[in-house]
Design a protein around this motif. Structure first.
Motif, PDB file in Angstrom:
ATOM      1  N   ARG A   1       0.822  -1.216   0.000  1.00  0.00           N
ATOM      2  CA  ARG A   1       0.000   0.000   0.000  1.00  0.00           C
ATOM      3  C   ARG A   1       0.852   1.260   0.000  1.00  0.00           C
ATOM      4  O   ARG A   1       0.345   2.373   0.207  1.00  0.00           O
ATOM      5  CB  ARG A   1      -0.952  -0.009   1.203  1.00  0.00           C
TER       6      ARG A   1
ATOM      7  N   ALA B   1      -4.876  11.012  -7.193  1.00  0.00           N
ATOM      8  CA  ALA B   1      -6.248  11.241  -7.669  1.00  0.00           C
ATOM      9  C   ALA B   1      -6.811   9.958  -8.272  1.00  0.00           C
ATOM     10  O   ALA B   1      -7.964   9.590  -8.020  1.00  0.00           O
ATOM     11  CB  ALA B   1      -6.268  12.371  -8.698  1.00  0.00           C
ATOM     12  N   GLY B   2      -5.997   9.254  -9.058  1.00  0.00           N
ATOM     13  CA  GLY B   2      -6.456   8.018  -9.691  1.00  0.00           C
ATOM     14  C   GLY B   2      -6.768   6.922  -8.689  1.00  0.00           C
ATOM     15  O   GLY B   2      -7.730   6.164  -8.852  1.00  0.00           O
ATOM     16  N   LEU B   3      -5.964   6.844  -7.641  1.00  0.00           N
ATOM     17  CA  LEU B   3      -6.194   5.813  -6.621  1.00  0.00           C
ATOM     18  C   LEU B   3      -7.550   5.984  -5.930  1.00  0.00           C
ATOM     19  O   LEU B   3      -8.193   4.995  -5.554  1.00  0.00           O
ATOM     20  CB  LEU B   3      -5.075   5.853  -5.578  1.00  0.00           C
TER      21      LEU B   3
ATOM     22  N   ILE C   1     -10.192   6.749  -7.280  1.00  0.00           N
ATOM     23  CA  ILE C   1     -11.241   6.243  -8.168  1.00  0.00           C
ATOM     24  C   ILE C   1     -11.521   4.765  -7.890  1.00  0.00           C
ATOM     25  O   ILE C   1     -12.627   4.287  -8.085  1.00  0.00           O
ATOM     26  CB  ILE C   1     -10.862   6.531  -9.640  1.00  0.00           C
ATOM     27  N   GLY C   2     -10.524   4.061  -7.366  1.00  0.00           N
ATOM     28  CA  GLY C   2     -10.769   2.677  -6.922  1.00  0.00           C
ATOM     29  C   GLY C   2     -11.121   2.590  -5.453  1.00  0.00           C
ATOM     30  O   GLY C   2     -11.032   1.524  -4.851  1.00  0.00           O
ATOM     31  N   GLY C   3     -11.485   3.731  -4.841  1.00  0.00           N
ATOM     32  CA  GLY C   3     -11.923   3.708  -3.449  1.00  0.00           C
ATOM     33  C   GLY C   3     -10.819   3.829  -2.426  1.00  0.00           C
ATOM     34  O   GLY C   3     -11.056   3.649  -1.227  1.00  0.00           O
ATOM     35  N   LYS C   4      -9.607   4.132  -2.879  1.00  0.00           N
ATOM     36  CA  LYS C   4      -8.493   4.251  -1.933  1.00  0.00           C
ATOM     37  C   LYS C   4      -8.480   5.648  -1.297  1.00  0.00           C
ATOM     38  O   LYS C   4      -9.036   6.604  -1.852  1.00  0.00           O
ATOM     39  CB  LYS C   4      -7.156   3.989  -2.633  1.00  0.00           C
TER      40      LYS C   4
ATOM     41  N   LYS D   1     -11.450  14.904  -5.268  1.00  0.00           N
ATOM     42  CA  LYS D   1     -10.939  13.573  -4.944  1.00  0.00           C
ATOM     43  C   LYS D   1     -10.494  13.492  -3.485  1.00  0.00           C
ATOM     44  O   LYS D   1      -9.987  14.463  -2.918  1.00  0.00           O
ATOM     45  CB  LYS D   1      -9.764  13.224  -5.871  1.00  0.00           C
TER      46      LYS D   1
ATOM     47  N   VAL E   1      -3.142   9.987 -13.585  1.00  0.00           N
ATOM     48  CA  VAL E   1      -4.403   9.566 -12.966  1.00  0.00           C
ATOM     49  C   VAL E   1      -4.720   8.122 -13.364  1.00  0.00           C
ATOM     50  O   VAL E   1      -5.121   7.301 -12.525  1.00  0.00           O
ATOM     51  CB  VAL E   1      -5.551  10.509 -13.378  1.00  0.00           C
TER      52      VAL E   1
ATOM     53  N   GLY F   1      -2.749   5.747 -11.353  1.00  0.00           N
ATOM     54  CA  GLY F   1      -3.326   5.573 -10.020  1.00  0.00           C
ATOM     55  C   GLY F   1      -4.534   4.665 -10.043  1.00  0.00           C
ATOM     56  O   GLY F   1      -4.690   3.786  -9.186  1.00  0.00           O
ATOM     57  N   ALA F   2      -5.391   4.854 -11.027  1.00  0.00           N
ATOM     58  CA  ALA F   2      -6.586   4.017 -11.137  1.00  0.00           C
ATOM     59  C   ALA F   2      -6.190   2.562 -11.406  1.00  0.00           C
ATOM     60  O   ALA F   2      -6.819   1.625 -10.899  1.00  0.00           O
ATOM     61  CB  ALA F   2      -7.493   4.537 -12.241  1.00  0.00           C
TER      62      ALA F   2
ATOM     63  N   ALA G   1      -5.011   1.057  -8.184  1.00  0.00           N
ATOM     64  CA  ALA G   1      -6.163   0.727  -7.335  1.00  0.00           C
ATOM     65  C   ALA G   1      -6.790  -0.594  -7.791  1.00  0.00           C
ATOM     66  O   ALA G   1      -7.192  -1.414  -6.968  1.00  0.00           O
ATOM     67  CB  ALA G   1      -7.187   1.851  -7.369  1.00  0.00           C
TER      68      ALA G   1
END
Lengths: 322, 282
Positions: free
Chosen positions: A53, A69-71, A73-76, A104, B128, B131-132, B135
């Motif tokens: 993590r 910001a992207g993380l 989007i998967g709920g992190k 975000k 971004v 990051g996605a 995740a």
């Protein structure tokens, strides 16, 4: 007078490191990112306990903000860690578009803020960050005063949905609050009740304000002191109630007078209850190399400066008990 | 929903019509880029992506994700989002208007289904998307993340930070696509700021690089399929997609002139006459 004491000096950044561990153990969605400053940010323990993590991104802060910001989007719940100047000015547009505008759930955790970063000098002494961050819609801005409060603040921001800027520092400073103290983002803490003037302090300046309060007390002046650990959303009610009682105010922050706590308070008062106000802050100047204590003295950020500002504002209010 | 190639081509023609009508209607916007990327948008949203159009969730867990880094291609993206079921087709008429969910550049604030991050200030999308993709790995979600960016956009340094990261951290559930049309606002990319050997650059950064002509539907489908197969092999995948900016309208092709300009009445009439109404206008 309430007596505030401490048994040891500790850095606020190590409070962040412990707070991050606290929330990571509680919530598996908490992730950490760092741009080559893991040790400085006290994120090493987190990176060891939760290697999957933790994302070392190298010296690439813009990318770090985008990844964070992207993380989400998967709920992190990403906590980014780097120095305050690389956390804000260097990546302002990334924060603005990918994090703040996109709303975000990123926690931007900024160490080595202010001039007390010390010897590295003005390239690294970020004193404009509160202003930059509080200007951004959706962004909340939290500035804890000591090690314990930084730990509490780190826990608290993990529970907030949305972007937060958490500002803390490098030097060891008095650790005078307790982990059992209440802490709520957006709720100023009454440190000392008083009746003659209000001192609103944030970050490292809270301790200085408390010392100034004692000295004012010795002069027969009753200072009310609030720890404004959240610049945004500001606890307007607490500030207005206090200034309504005392009729004058001093702000104290390790930040430019432009854009930070002083501007925040001045705007609130100008709109609702204009009152004489004095500002303890950095006055439109860059810092320089030196030891933290030397810099606090040279740039007018000591208890004595808060004291003098208190006396000035009392004069303006029309009462001079000196 | 399984579409034959001829149907996909018809959708692409309609998407081009939508783009022109939206930009003409708003008298502002960027027609050139989305005209060039119509095949890609349609291939992704009508064939390639595993996605839930009618049941949009911000988290996107359990589906493929698409990010548009070059947000000024919004008209094309909005068209395929509407036509694939994310929101009502009629809403396309509100493009760039006050109180619309269809902002000039994509945004999340107004809650338009299909959009997961704001874009428009260039160079941020690939980070971004990284990051996605991370995740997805943390969530043990086997779906893929796609990111389209412009070639001129690659002048932004952040892309190369992301390029380094994705390769260094083996983000192998990520497919980048460069709209390699050779045009940007001030002129040809090679004059404004040459990109050099893009294939060699992405390869050197450690990406698996594929190439395709983005204006031939058959080729787009074939290469997107290859890209999917290339995932999961410890390397991110980049597709260099040659397109004509303004493809489908003769006087808009081969020039940067229509990057960010709306056609006037006569120009619009001339342009729209080249694109038959295949599915029905919004």
């Amino acid at each position: 007078m309430k007596e505030y004491t401490y048994t040891e000096k500790k850095d606020t950044r190590s409070g962040f490191g412990l707070g991050l561990l606290d929330v990571a153990r509680q919530n598996p969605n908490v992730v950490g990112l760092c741009a080559d400053l893991t040790g400085s940010l006290n994120m090493t323990a987190f990176s060891k306990e939760f290697p999957a993590r933790f994302f070392q991104v190298g010296i690439a802060e813009a990318n770090m903000m985008g990844i964070a910001a992207g993380l989400t989007i998967g709920g992190k719940i990403p906590f980014t860690g780097t120095f305050a100047n690389f956390s804000t000015g260097r990546v302002y547009d990334q924060i603005r578009q990918s994090i703040a505008y996109s709303n975000k759930n990123v926690k931007i955790c900024a160490s080595h803020a202010g001039i007390t970063l010390g010897e590295d000098g003005a390239t690294h002494q970020m004193t404009e960050d509160i202003g930059m961050m509080r200007m951004l819609p959706n962004m909340q801005v939290v500035v804890p005063c000591d090690h314990n409060q930084c730990r509490l603040a780190t826990r608290a921001i993990a529970a907030i949905e949305g972007p937060v800027y958490l500002r803390f520092g490098r030097p060891k400073v008095p650790n005078f609050t307790s982990l059992d103290d209440p802490f709520e983002v957006g709720k100023a803490i009454m440190m000392q009740e008083g009746s003659d003037l209000t001192i609103l302090a944030t970050g490292h300046m809270v301790w200085e304000a408390l010392q100034a309060g004692k000295q004012l007390h010795e002069k027969g002046i009753s200072a009310e002191i609030l720890n404004v650990h959240t610049i945004k959303p500001l606890d307007e009610k607490a500030v207005l109630q206090s200034v309504d009682k005392t009729g004058c105010v001093v702000t104290a922050e390790e930040h430019q007078a432009h854009g930070g706590l002083a501007d925040t308070i001045a705007q609130l008062l100008a709109r609702h209850a204009p009152a004489p106000m004095e500002v303890v802050a950095i006055n439109d100047s860059f810092g320089e190399s030196g030891k933290p204590a030397e810099l606090m003295k040279k740039y007018g950020l000591e208890a004595s400066n808060v004291l003098e500002a208190g006396l000035r504002v009392m004069k303006r209010k029309g009462i001079n008990r000196r | 929903m399984q579409h034959h190639i001829e149907q996909l081509k018809e959708i692409a023609t309609q998407v081009r019509r939508d783009v022109l009508r939206m930009v003409y209607g708003a008298q502002s916007g960027h027609p050139g880029g989305p005209l060039g990327c119509a095949e890609l948008f349609v291939a992704l949203y009508f064939k390639v992506l595993h996605h839930r159009a009618g049941d949009f969730s911000m988290d996107g867990v359990g589906e493929d994700l698409f990010f548009l880094s070059n947000g000024h291609l919004s008209a094309g993206w909005y068209s395929v989002l509407a036509r694939s079921g994310y929101f009502d087709l009629g809403e396309l008429s509100t493009f760039r208007a006050i109180n619309s969910r269809l902002q000039g550049h994509p945004a999340t604030k107004e809650g338009l289904p299909g959009i997961r991050v704001a874009s428009g200030s260039l160079g941020q999308g690939l980070s971004v998307a990284c990051g996605a993709a991370l995740a997805k790995k943390l969530n043990d979600d086997k779906h893929l993340v796609y990111c389209l960016m412009g070639d001129g956009e690659l002048q932004e340094g952040q892309n190369w930070e992301a390029a380094m990261f994705a390769a260094g951290r083996q983000v192998d559930n990520l497919i980048g696509i460069v709209d390699y049309n050779g045009q940007q606002i001030d002129g040809p990319v090679k004059e404004v700021m040459p990109l050099g050997d893009l294939k060699a650059k992405w390869s050197a950064f450690g990406w698996d690089v594929l190439e395709m002509n983005g204006n031939i539907m058959e080729e787009v489908l074939e290469v997107l399929s290859k890209a999917r197969e290339a995932c999961g092999k410890k390397k991110p995948v980049m597709i260099l997609m040659k397109t004509d900016m303004g493809h489908g309208v003769d006087f808009m092709m081969g020039t940067h002139e229509w990057h960010g300009k709306a056609p006037k009445e006569e120009e619009f009439a001339k342009a729209i006459s080249q694109l038959p109404e295949t599915l029905g206008d919004y």
